[in-house]
Design a protein around this motif. Structure first.
Motif, PDB file in Angstrom:
ATOM      1  N   ARG A 178       0.864  -1.178   0.000  1.00  0.00           N
ATOM      2  CA  ARG A 178       0.000   0.000   0.000  1.00  0.00           C
ATOM      3  C   ARG A 178       0.900   1.227   0.000  1.00  0.00           C
ATOM      4  O   ARG A 178       1.694   1.439   0.929  1.00  0.00           O
ATOM      5  CB  ARG A 178      -0.918  -0.007   1.217  1.00  0.00           C
ATOM      6  CG  ARG A 178      -1.813   1.229   1.330  1.00  0.00           C
ATOM      7  CD  ARG A 178      -2.628   1.172   2.597  1.00  0.00           C
ATOM      8  NE  ARG A 178      -3.558   0.038   2.582  1.00  0.00           N
ATOM      9  CZ  ARG A 178      -4.176  -0.416   3.668  1.00  0.00           C
ATOM     10  NH1 ARG A 178      -3.941   0.143   4.851  1.00  0.00           N
ATOM     11  NH2 ARG A 178      -5.004  -1.435   3.577  1.00  0.00           N
ATOM     12  N   VAL A 179       0.766   2.047  -1.047  1.00  0.00           N
ATOM     13  CA  VAL A 179       1.602   3.230  -1.217  1.00  0.00           C
ATOM     14  C   VAL A 179       0.778   4.466  -0.870  1.00  0.00           C
ATOM     15  O   VAL A 179      -0.316   4.678  -1.411  1.00  0.00           O
ATOM     16  CB  VAL A 179       2.141   3.337  -2.656  1.00  0.00           C
ATOM     17  CG1 VAL A 179       3.014   4.573  -2.812  1.00  0.00           C
ATOM     18  CG2 VAL A 179       2.938   2.083  -3.016  1.00  0.00           C
ATOM     19  N   VAL A 180       1.323   5.272   0.043  1.00  0.00           N
ATOM     20  CA  VAL A 180       0.662   6.508   0.476  1.00  0.00           C
ATOM     21  C   VAL A 180       1.528   7.683   0.056  1.00  0.00           C
ATOM     22  O   VAL A 180       2.718   7.747   0.392  1.00  0.00           O
ATOM     23  CB  VAL A 180       0.449   6.522   2.003  1.00  0.00           C
ATOM     24  CG1 VAL A 180      -0.231   7.814   2.428  1.00  0.00           C
ATOM     25  CG2 VAL A 180      -0.364   5.315   2.440  1.00  0.00           C
ATOM     26  N   PHE A 181       0.907   8.617  -0.710  1.00  0.00           N
ATOM     27  CA  PHE A 181       1.624   9.820  -1.129  1.00  0.00           C
ATOM     28  C   PHE A 181       0.640  10.973  -1.194  1.00  0.00           C
ATOM     29  O   PHE A 181      -0.422  10.857  -1.831  1.00  0.00           O
ATOM     30  CB  PHE A 181       2.289   9.615  -2.487  1.00  0.00           C
ATOM     31  CG  PHE A 181       3.176  10.759  -2.899  1.00  0.00           C
ATOM     32  CD1 PHE A 181       4.465  10.858  -2.423  1.00  0.00           C
ATOM     33  CD2 PHE A 181       2.703  11.748  -3.753  1.00  0.00           C
ATOM     34  CE1 PHE A 181       5.282  11.909  -2.796  1.00  0.00           C
ATOM     35  CE2 PHE A 181       3.513  12.803  -4.136  1.00  0.00           C
ATOM     36  CZ  PHE A 181       4.812  12.882  -3.648  1.00  0.00           C
ATOM     37  N   SER A 182       0.995  12.053  -0.545  1.00  0.00           N
ATOM     38  CA  SER A 182       0.136  13.241  -0.487  1.00  0.00           C
ATOM     39  C   SER A 182      -1.225  12.840   0.064  1.00  0.00           C
ATOM     40  O   SER A 182      -1.321  12.303   1.159  1.00  0.00           O
ATOM     41  CB  SER A 182       0.036  13.882  -1.874  1.00  0.00           C
ATOM     42  OG  SER A 182      -0.699  15.084  -1.823  1.00  0.00           O
ATOM     43  N   THR A 183      -2.283  13.079  -0.691  1.00  0.00           N
ATOM     44  CA  THR A 183      -3.632  12.767  -0.223  1.00  0.00           C
ATOM     45  C   THR A 183      -4.190  11.505  -0.853  1.00  0.00           C
ATOM     46  O   THR A 183      -5.379  11.230  -0.710  1.00  0.00           O
ATOM     47  CB  THR A 183      -4.569  13.943  -0.550  1.00  0.00           C
ATOM     48  OG1 THR A 183      -4.563  14.174  -1.970  1.00  0.00           O
ATOM     49  CG2 THR A 183      -4.108  15.200   0.176  1.00  0.00           C
ATOM     50  N   GLN A 184      -3.375  10.722  -1.552  1.00  0.00           N
ATOM     51  CA  GLN A 184      -3.879   9.540  -2.246  1.00  0.00           C
ATOM     52  C   GLN A 184      -3.211   8.275  -1.701  1.00  0.00           C
ATOM     53  O   GLN A 184      -2.119   8.323  -1.126  1.00  0.00           O
ATOM     54  CB  GLN A 184      -3.635   9.653  -3.757  1.00  0.00           C
ATOM     55  CG  GLN A 184      -4.368  10.809  -4.429  1.00  0.00           C
ATOM     56  CD  GLN A 184      -4.245  10.766  -5.926  1.00  0.00           C
ATOM     57  OE1 GLN A 184      -4.023   9.707  -6.523  1.00  0.00           O
ATOM     58  NE2 GLN A 184      -4.384  11.932  -6.577  1.00  0.00           N
ATOM     59  N   CYS A 185      -3.874   7.154  -1.937  1.00  0.00           N
ATOM     60  CA  CYS A 185      -3.383   5.850  -1.478  1.00  0.00           C
ATOM     61  C   CYS A 185      -3.806   4.796  -2.479  1.00  0.00           C
ATOM     62  O   CYS A 185      -4.974   4.770  -2.909  1.00  0.00           O
ATOM     63  CB  CYS A 185      -3.928   5.539  -0.091  1.00  0.00           C
ATOM     64  SG  CYS A 185      -3.495   3.893   0.504  1.00  0.00           S
ATOM     65  N   GLN A 186      -2.881   3.913  -2.864  1.00  0.00           N
ATOM     66  CA  GLN A 186      -3.194   2.825  -3.788  1.00  0.00           C
ATOM     67  C   GLN A 186      -2.500   1.553  -3.314  1.00  0.00           C
ATOM     68  O   GLN A 186      -1.491   1.609  -2.594  1.00  0.00           O
ATOM     69  CB  GLN A 186      -2.745   3.169  -5.214  1.00  0.00           C
ATOM     70  CG  GLN A 186      -3.498   4.319  -5.851  1.00  0.00           C
ATOM     71  CD  GLN A 186      -3.196   4.459  -7.328  1.00  0.00           C
ATOM     72  OE1 GLN A 186      -3.015   3.461  -8.025  1.00  0.00           O
ATOM     73  NE2 GLN A 186      -3.143   5.703  -7.813  1.00  0.00           N
ATOM     74  N   THR A 187      -3.015   0.409  -3.765  1.00  0.00           N
ATOM     75  CA  THR A 187      -2.472  -0.890  -3.362  1.00  0.00           C
ATOM     76  C   THR A 187      -2.155  -1.738  -4.584  1.00  0.00           C
ATOM     77  O   THR A 187      -2.748  -1.565  -5.654  1.00  0.00           O
ATOM     78  CB  THR A 187      -3.460  -1.653  -2.468  1.00  0.00           C
ATOM     79  OG1 THR A 187      -4.670  -1.886  -3.200  1.00  0.00           O
ATOM     80  CG2 THR A 187      -3.758  -0.874  -1.204  1.00  0.00           C
ATOM     81  N   THR A 188      -1.225  -2.657  -4.413  1.00  0.00           N
ATOM     82  CA  THR A 188      -0.891  -3.619  -5.463  1.00  0.00           C
ATOM     83  C   THR A 188      -1.821  -4.828  -5.353  1.00  0.00           C
ATOM     84  O   THR A 188      -2.643  -4.931  -4.452  1.00  0.00           O
ATOM     85  CB  THR A 188       0.564  -4.073  -5.337  1.00  0.00           C
ATOM     86  OG1 THR A 188       0.722  -4.786  -4.104  1.00  0.00           O
ATOM     87  CG2 THR A 188       1.517  -2.882  -5.339  1.00  0.00           C
ATOM     88  N   ARG A 189      -1.635  -5.743  -6.276  1.00  0.00           N
ATOM     89  CA  ARG A 189      -2.384  -7.003  -6.216  1.00  0.00           C
ATOM     90  C   ARG A 189      -1.817  -7.879  -5.109  1.00  0.00           C
ATOM     91  O   ARG A 189      -0.678  -7.707  -4.664  1.00  0.00           O
ATOM     92  CB  ARG A 189      -2.318  -7.727  -7.558  1.00  0.00           C
ATOM     93  CG  ARG A 189      -0.904  -7.937  -8.046  1.00  0.00           C
ATOM     94  CD  ARG A 189      -0.869  -8.437  -9.466  1.00  0.00           C
ATOM     95  NE  ARG A 189       0.514  -8.493  -9.940  1.00  0.00           N
ATOM     96  CZ  ARG A 189       1.013  -9.515 -10.634  1.00  0.00           C
ATOM     97  NH1 ARG A 189       0.258 -10.555 -10.915  1.00  0.00           N
ATOM     98  NH2 ARG A 189       2.258  -9.489 -11.050  1.00  0.00           N
ATOM     99  N   ILE A 190      -2.585  -8.866  -4.687  1.00  0.00           N
ATOM    100  CA  ILE A 190      -2.198  -9.797  -3.625  1.00  0.00           C
ATOM    101  C   ILE A 190      -1.567 -11.033  -4.265  1.00  0.00           C
ATOM    102  O   ILE A 190      -2.150 -11.639  -5.173  1.00  0.00           O
ATOM    103  CB  ILE A 190      -3.412 -10.193  -2.766  1.00  0.00           C
ATOM    104  CG1 ILE A 190      -4.032  -8.952  -2.126  1.00  0.00           C
ATOM    105  CG2 ILE A 190      -3.017 -11.204  -1.711  1.00  0.00           C
ATOM    106  CD1 ILE A 190      -5.352  -9.220  -1.444  1.00  0.00           C
ATOM    107  N   LEU A 191      -0.377 -11.395  -3.807  1.00  0.00           N
ATOM    108  CA  LEU A 191       0.290 -12.620  -4.254  1.00  0.00           C
ATOM    109  C   LEU A 191       0.296 -13.606  -3.093  1.00  0.00           C
ATOM    110  O   LEU A 191       0.740 -13.278  -2.003  1.00  0.00           O
ATOM    111  CB  LEU A 191       1.724 -12.316  -4.713  1.00  0.00           C
ATOM    112  CG  LEU A 191       1.842 -11.324  -5.873  1.00  0.00           C
ATOM    113  CD1 LEU A 191       3.316 -11.126  -6.245  1.00  0.00           C
ATOM    114  CD2 LEU A 191       1.061 -11.800  -7.084  1.00  0.00           C
ATOM    115  N   GLU A 192      -0.175 -14.805  -3.333  1.00  0.00           N
ATOM    116  CA  GLU A 192      -0.390 -15.768  -2.265  1.00  0.00           C
ATOM    117  C   GLU A 192       0.839 -16.642  -2.043  1.00  0.00           C
ATOM    118  O   GLU A 192       1.547 -17.008  -2.982  1.00  0.00           O
ATOM    119  CB  GLU A 192      -1.604 -16.652  -2.572  1.00  0.00           C
ATOM    120  CG  GLU A 192      -2.921 -15.884  -2.650  1.00  0.00           C
ATOM    121  CD  GLU A 192      -4.100 -16.806  -2.903  1.00  0.00           C
ATOM    122  OE1 GLU A 192      -3.847 -18.002  -3.191  1.00  0.00           O
ATOM    123  OE2 GLU A 192      -5.251 -16.334  -2.818  1.00  0.00           O
TER     124      GLU A 192
END
Length: 840
Positions: A104-118
Motif C-alpha cells: 500500500r503506497v501513500v503519497f500526499s492525499t492519495q493511497c493505492q495498493t498492489t495485487r495480492i500474491l499468495e
C-alpha cells in the motif's frame, strides 16, 4: 519551542504495536497574547496568504483578528509513478511460514495498493501505480531539495480479519519538471523495517513528474515522457499497469537444474512424525516438485535425483529473484502440510564460474650478469644447501682471490632460493660468534621407530607449529623497510677492482626427511577451512512458522530439519543432452561406513560441581548407536586429556550426523551435560576434498606413521585423474607428470635408504619402488594443478567448540578431535581436540 513552526504529525491507532500510519497532518500552531495576534503569521513562508472571513476587502483588518484560513497561490500539478517490481525476504505471517503480501503506497492525499500474491516471501508484483493530478503547493524549484516522501506499507492479506502489517519502507521520488529532459530511471533498493527490526527489502523506483498545464485543457503528461499511456497488467478490466520497458528489467532465458539428494532430521509437525515428505522448488513464478519419499525412516534419500525448470531472469544479477525451497508432507485424505522452508537469496552462486586461462609453465634460463665489477656466481648455486642448520662463511685471500662458502639449512631457504639474498639481508644481524664455528656440530640423533607412537607425532606437530610461529615473529622483527640494502653486508659492498676475481662456492647439502612425521593442527573446525564441504552437496536448514515478536528470539525454536541438494544455473542456449549437475555425482544409495574417532583432550570446561571442578567423560551418539567412556571418567579436571579412540559402523544416509558430548559424572542423580558438538559425516565423506582420513605428511608402511587410508596414494591419484578426465600420471625418477603439469619431487619426500641404494646400484633408474612417495607429494600439492586442482584435507587434528542447548549463546567448552563436523548454534566455553577417519 514548536510555536510558529510547521510540523508534520503522523496519525496512528492507539496501542498498536506495529505503529501503522493511517494519516499525515502538517500543522502550524501559534500561541500568544491577543494584542500580538498580528504576528501569528509572521513566521509563515511568503507564499502563504492569510484570509479573513469577517472583513471586507476594502475595510481595514483589526489588529486582534486572526486569519480564518491560509491560501497558497503557488502550486503545481504532478503525477507520481510508483514502479513496484519486487520485495525480498519479507516476514512470514501465516502458520505455514509464508505470507500473502500486498503493498500500500501513500503519497500526499492519495493511497493505492498492489495485487495480492499468495504464499510467498518474495512477491514479484511488477506493477505500476499511477497517482494522477496531484496538487503540490509551494515553489516547484524547491521540490528538488524538499521532495515529499512516499510511504510503502507491506501487509499480509487474511481471508478472515484485517490485514497484518509486515513492514514499512520510505522512498524519495525522482522529480522531473516540465522544462527538464526526461530519462528513464533505474530500479533501486529500499530497506523494509518493522519497528527497529529489519523486515526485508523492496526493489522499486518512484517518479514525480510535473504535468503540462500551459494549454486550455486539463494538465497532461509532457510530450517527452514515455510511455504516456502505460500497458495493462493482464486483463485491462483490472485497471492495473505493468512497469514500462526500459525500467522493467530485460529478461533472459535460464535453466535451473536441481539435485534432489535427501532430507535429514525432520521434526514433528502437529505432533505427528514426518513420513512421506516432498520438496517443492519455486523461482520466478515457476515450480518443480520432487518425488514423494515413501518412507522417511527407512531411506530419507530421493531416487530421482535431477530435475530442471526453465525461467526468465533479469540480465542484472542484483535483480535476480530469490529461490524458495518448500518441504511438505502428503497426509491422509489428500491433505498437504508444510514442514519447513528455506530462501536462497543469491541463486547465481550456483552458476558456473569462468575458468581462468592457465599458461603452460616455461622453464626460463636463469639471468646472468656480465663479469665486470660484480662477483661471478656459478651455475651450481641453483642447487645449494647447508648442514646443521647454520651459515658458515670462510674468507681467505689466496693469490688475490676471495672465496666465500655459503651454506644454509634446507628448511630456511630451500633449493630454489636466490643466492644474493644470502648476501643482502640474512647476515646483517648474525653475531660474530655464530659465524666462526667453535666446536664440532652434531646431527640430531634419529629416534628408534619402536619408541615412537601417535603422541610423538602430535607433540612434534605442536613443536613445529610453535617454532614456525616464533620464526615468523622473528622475521617480522628483523625486517627493516628503511634498510633496503640489508645492513653493512650487501652486493654493493663486495665491489672489487677489475683485476680481482670473486668466486662464490656453495656446498650442496641434500635436505633430509623429517625424523618424526607431523600432522596439521587446525585452530578451528575443519568445515571453516573447506567451506563446510559443500563443494557439490549443500545443506539448507529448514524453518517453519511465524517469527517471535522478540527481535532477539531464538531461531533454533523454528528449526525443523535440513534439505540436502544443490542447483546449477546456466543460460538456456547452453542446454545439452545430459544434465550438467549430475556429472561426477556418486550413486545415491545406502552405504556402510566405519567411523573411527580420535579424541585427544578438552580445555576450559565449565565447572559442573560445587568444588569448581568437573568429572568429565565422553558420549558418542549417531542414530540409535551410543558409546561412552563413563567407566573411565576423569575426576576433578577442567582440562582433561582423554586419548580415546572410538569406533562405530554406520550406514548412510540413515545415520549421517555424529554427536560428541562431554558429560559430568555424578554419583547421585543424573549426569549433567557440559557441552556437545555435531558433525555431518555424510558431506565430509562425499566431498571432493577427501576428508575421510586425510593425506599424511609422509608415507610409511609400518610403525607409528603407518598409512591409514583404505587406498594407497597411487590409487588415489589415479582416481583423481580419471575423475577429471586426465591421462594417468607418469612417474619418473624425481618427478611426476600429470597432464601438462610436472611436479618436482624434493629429496625430503623420500626415505634415506633411497639415496643409499642409488649410490650402490642403478638398476631402478625411475625409482618405481617409491611411486607411493611421489604420488603422496602430488596429492599434497594437488591444489597447484592448473584448472583441475583443489586442496585435499591433510592428516590433522581440529579444534571444535562445544555447545549446550540449555545455555544458548554461551561457549562452554572446546576440545581437540581427529575428525570433522558442522558447528551448532549453541556455544560453550571449551575446546575439543579430535580427528575422525571414515572407511568403507
Amino acid at each position: 519551542m514548536d510555536c510558529a513552526k510547521i510540523q508534520t504529525v503522523f496519525l496512528k491507532v492507539p496501542g498498536s504495536r506495529t505503529a501503522e500510519i493511517f494519516a499525515k497532518l502538517e500543522i502550524y500552531m501559534w500561541l500568544g497574547v491577543t494584542k500580538y495576534v498580528k504576528n501569528s503569521t509572521a513566521e509563515l513562508p511568503e507564499e502563504f496568504k492569510p484570509v479573513y472571513e469577517k472583513v471586507q476587502p476594502s475595510t481595514r483588518i483589526p489588529a486582534y483578528l486572526p486569519p480564518s484560513q491560509l491560501n497558497r497561490d503557488d502550486f503545481s500539478y504532478f503525477q507520481l509513478r510508483a514502479h513496484l517490481y519486487q520485495a525480498r525476504g519479507i516476514l512470514p505471517a501465516d502458520e505455514n511460514g509464508l505470507s500473502d503480501p500486498f503493498a500500500r503506497v501513500v503519497f500526499s492525499t492519495q493511497c493505492q495498493t498492489t495485487r495480492i500474491l499468495e504464499e510467498t516471501l518474495s512477491p514479484m508484483w511488477n506493477e505500476l501505480l499511477l497517482f494522477d493530478q496531484l496538487i503540490i503547493d509551494g515553489k516547484k524549484e524547491d521540490l528538488k531539495t524538499e521532495t515529499p516522501v512516499a510511504v510503502i506499507n507491506i501487509f499480509d492479506h487474511n481471508k478472515f480479519g484485517s490485514p497484518e502489517f509486515l513492514g514499512r519502507a520510505f522512498a524519495t521520488p525522482q522529480v522531473k519538471l516540465v522544462d527538464e529532459p526526461y530519462s528513464k530511471p533505474a530500479l533501486q533498493f529500499f530497506d523494509v523495517y518493522k519497528g527497529h527490526r529489519a523486515a526485508g527489502e523492496l526493489i522499486a523506483i518512484f517518479e514525480l513528474i510535473e504535468l503540462d498545464y500551459s494549454g486550455y485543457l486539463e494538465p497532461s503528461v509532457p510530450h517527452d515522457v514515455e510511455p504516456k499511456d502505460p500497458e495493462y497488467l493482464g486483463d485491462p478490466r483490472s485497471g492495473r499497469f505493468i512497469i514500462p520497458e526500459g525500467i522493467r528489467p530485460i529478461l533472459k532465458d535460464f535453466r535451473i537444474e536441481i539435485l534432489f539428494w535427501g532430507l535429514r532430521d525432520l521434526k514433528r509437525v502437529n505432533l505427528f512424525e514426518v513420513d512421506q515428505p516432498q520438496v517443492i522448488i519455486e523461482c520466478a513464478g515457476k515450480k518443480v516438485e520432487s518425488e514423494v519419499i515413501t518412507s522417511f525412516k527407512e531411506n530419507p534419500n530421493f531416487t530421482e535425483l535431477v530435475k530442471f525448470v526453465d525461467v526468465e531472469l533479469p540480465e542484472q544479477v542484483y535483480l535476480h529473484p530469490p529461490l524458495s525451497i518448500f518441504v511438505v508432507e502428503k497426509r491422509a485424505f489428500g491433505r498437504t502440510v508444510l514442514v519447513g522452508t528455506h530462501i536462497v537469496s543469491h541463486i547465481m552462486k550456483f552458476a558456473p564460474k569462468e575458468v581462468d586461462e592457465f599458461e603452460d609453465e616455461i622453464d626460463s634460463p636463469p639471468k646472468t650478469r656480465k663479469a665486470s665489477a660484480r662477483p661471478n656466481i656459478s651455475k651450481t648455486m641453483q642447487n645449494f644447501g647447508a648442514a646443521a642448520g647454520h651459515t658458515v662463511i670462510n674468507i681467505g685471500a689466496v693469490a688475490g682471490k676471495t672465496v666465500i662458502n655459503i651454506g644454509a639449512a634446507a628448511g630456511d631457504l630451500g633449493s630454489k632460493a636466490n643466492p644474493l639474498k644470502l648476501v643482502k639481508a640474512p647476515l646483517k644481524k648474525i653475531p660474530i660468534d655464530k659465524l666462526i664455528p667453535t666446536k664440532e656440530e652434531f646431527e640430531e640423533e634419529k629416534p628408534e621407530i619402536e619408541e615412537l607412537d601417535w603422541w610423538s607425532k602430535y607433540y612434534e606437530s605442536l613443536k613445529e607449529m610453535s617454532t614456525q610461529s616464533f620464526s615468523d615473529e622473528e622475521d617480522a622483527d628483523n625486517d627493516d623497510p628503511n634498510d633496503p640494502e640489508g645492513g653493512n653486508l650487501n652486493v654493493a659492498s663486495l665491489d672489487v677492482d677489475a683485476d680481482d676475481e670473486v668466486i662464490v662456492e656453495v656446498e650442496p647439502v641434500r635436505p633430509k626427511r623429517k625424523l618424526i612425521a607431523t600432522l596439521k593442527i587446525y585452530n578451528s573446525e575443519l568445515e571453516n577451512e573447506f567451506d563446510n564441504f559443500e563443494d557439490w552437496l549443500c545443506i539448507f536448514p529448514l524453518h517453519r512458522g511465524k517469527p517471535n515478536d522478540d527481535e532477539n528470539g531464538n531461531e533454533e525454536d523454528k528449526f525443523v530439519g535440513k534439505y540436502k541438494g544443490s542447483f546449477y544455473v546456466y543460460r538456456a542456449e547452453e542446454v545439452g543432452a545430459e544434465h550438467k549437475i549430475s556429472q561426477g555425482i556418486p550413486r545415491n544409495r545406502p552405504i556402510k561406513v566405519l567411523v573411527r574417532i580420535y579424541i585427544v583432550k578438552a580445555t576450559n570446561l565449565t565447572p559442573a560441581d560445587p568444588n569448581g571442578k568437573a568429572d568429565p567423560y565422553l558420549v558418542i551418539t549417531i542414530g540409535q548407536q551410543r558409546k561412552d567412556t563413563k567407566e573411565r571418567y576423569i575426576p576433578k579436571q577442567l582440562n582433561p586429556v582423554f586419548g580415546e579412540v572410538l569406533e562405530l559402523t554406520i550406514s548412510f544416509p540413515m545415520e549421517s550426523e555424529l554427536s560428541i558430548s562431554i558429560f559430568d559424572h555424578d554419583l547421585v542423580g543424573s549426569d549433567d551435560l557440559i557441552g556437545e558438538t555435531k558433525i555431518d559425516l555424510e558431506n565430509r565423506f562425499y566431498s571432493k576434498h577427501r576428508a575421510n582420513c586425510g593425506v599424511a605428511s609422509q608415507y610409511d608402511t609400518e610403525g607409528y606413521n603407518e598409512w591409514r587410508d583404505a587406498f594407497k596414494p597411487t590409487y588415489i591419484l589415479d582416481s583423481l585423474c580419471k575423475k577429471s578426465a586426465l591421462p594417468s600420471a607418469e612417474y619418473r625418477k624425481e618427478e611426476v607428470k600429470v597432464n601438462n603439469k610436472i611436479f618436482k619431487i624434493p629429496p625430503e619426500a623420500f626415505p634415506e635408504e633411497v639415496f643409499v641404494k642409488d649410490k650402490k646400484e642403478n638398476e631402478d633408474e625411475t625409482w618405481s619402488a617409491y611411486d607411493e612417495h611421489k604420488a603422496l607429494y602430488v596429492l599434497q600439492h594437488w591444489d597447484e594443478m592448473p584448472e583441475y586442482g583443489y586442496k585435499l584435507v591433510p592428516e590433522h587434528v581440529e579444534v571444535r567448540s562445544l555447545y549446550n542447548p540449555e545455555s544458548p549463546g554461551l561457549q562452554q567448552v572446546s576440545s581437540e578431535y581427529w575428525f570433522t563436523y558442522s558447528p551448532s548454534n549453541y556455544i560453550l566455553k571449551a575446546i575439543c581436540y579430535s580427528s575422525i577417519c571414515l572407511y568403507f
